[in-house]
Write a protein that holds these residues in place. Sequence first.
Motif, PDB file in Angstrom:
ATOM      1  N   LYS A  40       0.802  -1.248   0.032  1.00  0.00           N
ATOM      2  CA  LYS A  40      -0.027  -0.001   0.066  1.00  0.00           C
ATOM      3  C   LYS A  40       0.994   1.252   0.157  1.00  0.00           C
ATOM      4  O   LYS A  40       0.530   2.188  -0.657  1.00  0.00           O
ATOM      5  CB  LYS A  40      -0.998  -0.119   1.181  1.00  0.00           C
ATOM      6  CG  LYS A  40      -2.005   1.276   1.305  1.00  0.00           C
ATOM      7  CD  LYS A  40      -2.734   1.129   2.337  1.00  0.00           C
ATOM      8  CE  LYS A  40      -3.958   2.191   2.169  1.00  0.00           C
ATOM      9  NZ  LYS A  40      -4.782   2.000   3.590  1.00  0.00           N
ATOM     10  N   ASP A  41       1.965   1.119   0.748  1.00  0.00           N
ATOM     11  CA  ASP A  41       2.972   2.210   0.832  1.00  0.00           C
ATOM     12  C   ASP A  41       3.206   2.575  -0.617  1.00  0.00           C
ATOM     13  O   ASP A  41       3.800   3.648  -0.721  1.00  0.00           O
ATOM     14  CB  ASP A  41       3.904   2.379   2.059  1.00  0.00           C
ATOM     15  CG  ASP A  41       3.202   2.070   3.190  1.00  0.00           C
ATOM     16  OD1 ASP A  41       1.951   2.790   3.516  1.00  0.00           O
ATOM     17  OD2 ASP A  41       3.893   1.612   4.240  1.00  0.00           O
ATOM     18  N   LYS A  42       3.813   1.579  -1.230  1.00  0.00           N
ATOM     19  CA  LYS A  42       4.461   1.606  -2.789  1.00  0.00           C
ATOM     20  C   LYS A  42       3.430   2.164  -3.709  1.00  0.00           C
ATOM     21  O   LYS A  42       3.853   2.241  -4.878  1.00  0.00           O
ATOM     22  CB  LYS A  42       5.078   0.430  -2.885  1.00  0.00           C
ATOM     23  CG  LYS A  42       6.350   0.184  -1.955  1.00  0.00           C
ATOM     24  CD  LYS A  42       7.340   1.080  -2.164  1.00  0.00           C
ATOM     25  CE  LYS A  42       8.535   0.625  -1.371  1.00  0.00           C
ATOM     26  NZ  LYS A  42       9.769   1.663  -1.523  1.00  0.00           N
ATOM     27  N   GLY A  43       2.162   2.104  -3.312  1.00  0.00           N
ATOM     28  CA  GLY A  43       1.210   2.461  -4.311  1.00  0.00           C
ATOM     29  C   GLY A  43       0.682   1.396  -5.082  1.00  0.00           C
ATOM     30  O   GLY A  43      -0.042   1.373  -6.296  1.00  0.00           O
ATOM     31  N   GLN A  44       1.081  -0.106  -4.965  1.00  0.00           N
ATOM     32  CA  GLN A  44       0.917  -1.146  -5.639  1.00  0.00           C
ATOM     33  C   GLN A  44      -0.732  -1.717  -5.686  1.00  0.00           C
ATOM     34  O   GLN A  44      -1.056  -2.576  -6.423  1.00  0.00           O
ATOM     35  CB  GLN A  44       1.749  -2.315  -5.347  1.00  0.00           C
ATOM     36  CG  GLN A  44       3.382  -2.046  -5.925  1.00  0.00           C
ATOM     37  CD  GLN A  44       3.341  -1.849  -7.381  1.00  0.00           C
ATOM     38  OE1 GLN A  44       2.738  -2.670  -8.165  1.00  0.00           O
ATOM     39  NE2 GLN A  44       4.229  -0.965  -7.844  1.00  0.00           N
ATOM     40  N   LEU A  45      -1.295  -1.219  -4.681  1.00  0.00           N
ATOM     41  CA  LEU A  45      -2.688  -1.641  -4.392  1.00  0.00           C
ATOM     42  C   LEU A  45      -3.695  -0.821  -4.992  1.00  0.00           C
ATOM     43  O   LEU A  45      -4.887  -1.054  -4.892  1.00  0.00           O
ATOM     44  CB  LEU A  45      -2.925  -1.926  -2.942  1.00  0.00           C
ATOM     45  CG  LEU A  45      -2.132  -3.138  -2.339  1.00  0.00           C
ATOM     46  CD1 LEU A  45      -2.646  -3.033  -0.986  1.00  0.00           C
ATOM     47  CD2 LEU A  45      -2.262  -4.256  -2.992  1.00  0.00           C
ATOM     48  N   GLU A  46      -3.160   0.185  -5.681  1.00  0.00           N
ATOM     49  CA  GLU A  46      -4.262   1.343  -6.453  1.00  0.00           C
ATOM     50  C   GLU A  46      -5.058   0.632  -7.466  1.00  0.00           C
ATOM     51  O   GLU A  46      -4.452  -0.283  -8.294  1.00  0.00           O
ATOM     52  CB  GLU A  46      -3.410   2.441  -7.056  1.00  0.00           C
ATOM     53  CG  GLU A  46      -2.656   3.330  -6.066  1.00  0.00           C
ATOM     54  CD  GLU A  46      -3.511   3.911  -5.105  1.00  0.00           C
ATOM     55  OE1 GLU A  46      -4.460   4.353  -5.279  1.00  0.00           O
ATOM     56  OE2 GLU A  46      -2.877   4.261  -3.758  1.00  0.00           O
ATOM     57  N   TRP A  47      -6.224   0.936  -7.455  1.00  0.00           N
ATOM     58  CA  TRP A  47      -7.122   0.525  -8.316  1.00  0.00           C
ATOM     59  C   TRP A  47      -6.572   0.510  -9.910  1.00  0.00           C
ATOM     60  O   TRP A  47      -6.870  -0.305 -10.964  1.00  0.00           O
ATOM     61  CB  TRP A  47      -8.480   0.921  -8.196  1.00  0.00           C
ATOM     62  CG  TRP A  47      -9.707   0.511  -9.182  1.00  0.00           C
ATOM     63  CD1 TRP A  47     -10.261   1.277 -10.098  1.00  0.00           C
ATOM     64  CD2 TRP A  47      -9.808  -0.903  -9.686  1.00  0.00           C
ATOM     65  NE1 TRP A  47     -11.023   0.567 -11.034  1.00  0.00           N
ATOM     66  CE2 TRP A  47     -10.844  -0.812 -10.616  1.00  0.00           C
ATOM     67  CE3 TRP A  47      -9.541  -2.139  -8.935  1.00  0.00           C
ATOM     68  CZ2 TRP A  47     -11.293  -1.945 -11.019  1.00  0.00           C
ATOM     69  CZ3 TRP A  47     -10.354  -3.218  -9.507  1.00  0.00           C
ATOM     70  CH2 TRP A  47     -11.143  -3.097 -10.533  1.00  0.00           C
ATOM     71  N   ALA A  48      -6.112   1.750 -10.178  1.00  0.00           N
ATOM     72  CA  ALA A  48      -5.611   2.002 -11.437  1.00  0.00           C
ATOM     73  C   ALA A  48      -4.522   0.898 -12.196  1.00  0.00           C
ATOM     74  O   ALA A  48      -4.526   0.512 -13.233  1.00  0.00           O
ATOM     75  CB  ALA A  48      -4.937   3.288 -11.677  1.00  0.00           C
ATOM     76  N   LEU A  49      -3.839   0.398 -11.163  1.00  0.00           N
ATOM     77  CA  LEU A  49      -2.922  -0.901 -11.488  1.00  0.00           C
ATOM     78  C   LEU A  49      -3.491  -2.110 -11.832  1.00  0.00           C
ATOM     79  O   LEU A  49      -3.150  -2.764 -12.660  1.00  0.00           O
ATOM     80  CB  LEU A  49      -1.861  -1.027 -10.536  1.00  0.00           C
ATOM     81  CG  LEU A  49      -0.829   0.569 -10.186  1.00  0.00           C
ATOM     82  CD1 LEU A  49       0.121   0.079  -9.330  1.00  0.00           C
ATOM     83  CD2 LEU A  49      -0.221   0.898 -11.514  1.00  0.00           C
ATOM     84  N   TRP A  50      -4.712  -2.277 -11.272  1.00  0.00           N
ATOM     85  CA  TRP A  50      -5.378  -3.639 -11.348  1.00  0.00           C
ATOM     86  C   TRP A  50      -6.557  -3.470 -12.252  1.00  0.00           C
ATOM     87  O   TRP A  50      -7.194  -4.422 -12.782  1.00  0.00           O
ATOM     88  CB  TRP A  50      -6.059  -4.074 -10.301  1.00  0.00           C
ATOM     89  CG  TRP A  50      -4.897  -4.269  -9.081  1.00  0.00           C
ATOM     90  CD1 TRP A  50      -4.345  -3.388  -8.437  1.00  0.00           C
ATOM     91  CD2 TRP A  50      -4.373  -5.686  -8.555  1.00  0.00           C
ATOM     92  NE1 TRP A  50      -3.445  -4.050  -7.411  1.00  0.00           N
ATOM     93  CE2 TRP A  50      -3.334  -5.415  -7.481  1.00  0.00           C
ATOM     94  CE3 TRP A  50      -4.651  -6.796  -9.012  1.00  0.00           C
ATOM     95  CZ2 TRP A  50      -2.413  -6.324  -6.928  1.00  0.00           C
ATOM     96  CZ3 TRP A  50      -3.887  -7.908  -8.417  1.00  0.00           C
ATOM     97  CH2 TRP A  50      -2.857  -7.817  -7.371  1.00  0.00           C
ATOM     98  N   GLU A  51      -6.967  -2.401 -12.715  1.00  0.00           N
ATOM     99  CA  GLU A  51      -8.224  -2.014 -13.472  1.00  0.00           C
ATOM    100  C   GLU A  51      -8.088  -2.742 -14.859  1.00  0.00           C
ATOM    101  O   GLU A  51      -9.016  -3.268 -15.199  1.00  0.00           O
ATOM    102  CB  GLU A  51      -8.533  -0.658 -13.811  1.00  0.00           C
ATOM    103  CG  GLU A  51      -9.433  -0.312 -14.489  1.00  0.00           C
ATOM    104  CD  GLU A  51      -9.790   1.238 -14.494  1.00  0.00           C
ATOM    105  OE1 GLU A  51     -11.032   1.492 -15.010  1.00  0.00           O
ATOM    106  OE2 GLU A  51      -8.962   2.035 -14.063  1.00  0.00           O
ATOM    107  N   PRO A  52      -6.964  -2.904 -15.459  1.00  0.00           N
ATOM    108  CA  PRO A  52      -6.813  -3.477 -16.878  1.00  0.00           C
ATOM    109  C   PRO A  52      -7.165  -5.025 -16.899  1.00  0.00           C
ATOM    110  O   PRO A  52      -7.797  -5.298 -18.009  1.00  0.00           O
ATOM    111  CB  PRO A  52      -5.477  -3.439 -17.484  1.00  0.00           C
ATOM    112  CG  PRO A  52      -4.854  -2.348 -16.483  1.00  0.00           C
ATOM    113  CD  PRO A  52      -5.428  -2.193 -15.345  1.00  0.00           C
ATOM    114  N   PHE A  53      -7.055  -5.709 -15.742  1.00  0.00           N
ATOM    115  CA  PHE A  53      -7.370  -6.964 -15.744  1.00  0.00           C
ATOM    116  C   PHE A  53      -8.936  -7.177 -15.398  1.00  0.00           C
ATOM    117  O   PHE A  53      -9.467  -8.434 -15.527  1.00  0.00           O
ATOM    118  CB  PHE A  53      -6.519  -7.718 -14.711  1.00  0.00           C
ATOM    119  CG  PHE A  53      -5.112  -7.773 -14.958  1.00  0.00           C
ATOM    120  CD1 PHE A  53      -4.500  -8.095 -16.067  1.00  0.00           C
ATOM    121  CD2 PHE A  53      -4.513  -6.664 -13.945  1.00  0.00           C
ATOM    122  CE1 PHE A  53      -3.136  -7.984 -16.327  1.00  0.00           C
ATOM    123  CE2 PHE A  53      -3.111  -6.783 -14.084  1.00  0.00           C
ATOM    124  CZ  PHE A  53      -2.367  -7.084 -15.253  1.00  0.00           C
TER     125      PHE A  53
END
Length: 298
Positions: A40-53
């Motif tokens: 979460k601190d690295k921003g890897q759980l942002e929805w924008a990163l998971w949205e393409p799938f």
Amino acid sequence: MSSVLYDAQGPRAKRRNVVLTVIFLVATAALLWWVYKALKDKGQLEWALWEPFFSGTEAWSTYIWPGLQNTLKAAALAVIIALPLGAVLGIARLSDHAWVRVPAAVVVEFFRSIPVLVLMIFGLALFAQYTNVSSDDRPLYAVVTGLVLYNASVLAEIVRAGILSLPQGQGEAAKAIGLRKGQLMRLILLPQAVTAMLPAIVSQLVVIVKDTALGGAVLTYSELLSSANTMSGYYGANVIASFTVVAVIFIALNFALTSFASWLERRLRRAKKSTGAVVGANDAQIAGTAGTGGGGTV
């Protein structure tokens, strides 16, 4: 109360096990929380990163599906070639003739001792120097060559061990009724050894599917794992999301393979248990009459 394997736990042992279980659960929960917080601190759980799938099919049709096709193609070709080749080498190692047994043993021990990645690299150089295979097809040929050479050698040992695990009485009984060595192997030993060998064979097939990723990492073969690298760069460095999706696909693929093998093994075992013919009372009486010439029963 005790059993053959262990004594029943006393009150102190039960309390100690409860304490250890609680400590383990707390440590596991702390580790999961640490992983979650770091992501979460690295921003890897942002929805924008998971949205393409989860919205649209571009990521699946452009990257994941073509990569999965190449993974399945390489794995299927390797399995189709390695299984019969491994069976032949395993049977050859059991030959009574030294001129068959010794070369088979040398081939198996040699290729079983070399890392599969080294075999792939040598295969790529071989196809580049001595064949007319195009540069686009060389990675596939090299991956399949490395997988076949290594896994056929491992499967040969599985076949040999499965045959040797059968009781010696099976072979002695077959020889007593006049079967030749080839008939003994084909009709008696191999059909019985298949069930015993099946779990180990499936484990090796899972290894084949996973080892296709080596071709993508080193030989630029565009399989599933290498597509995750390209995909993560295109969608804004969503490395965690891309590799998580790929990992789930690999888990589902290998789980389906092992589940099918478990079902097949159960079916084979049931078939072996149900092959005995049941003789009724009337049949036994007729057999007794024919054998003695009278009306007695057996």
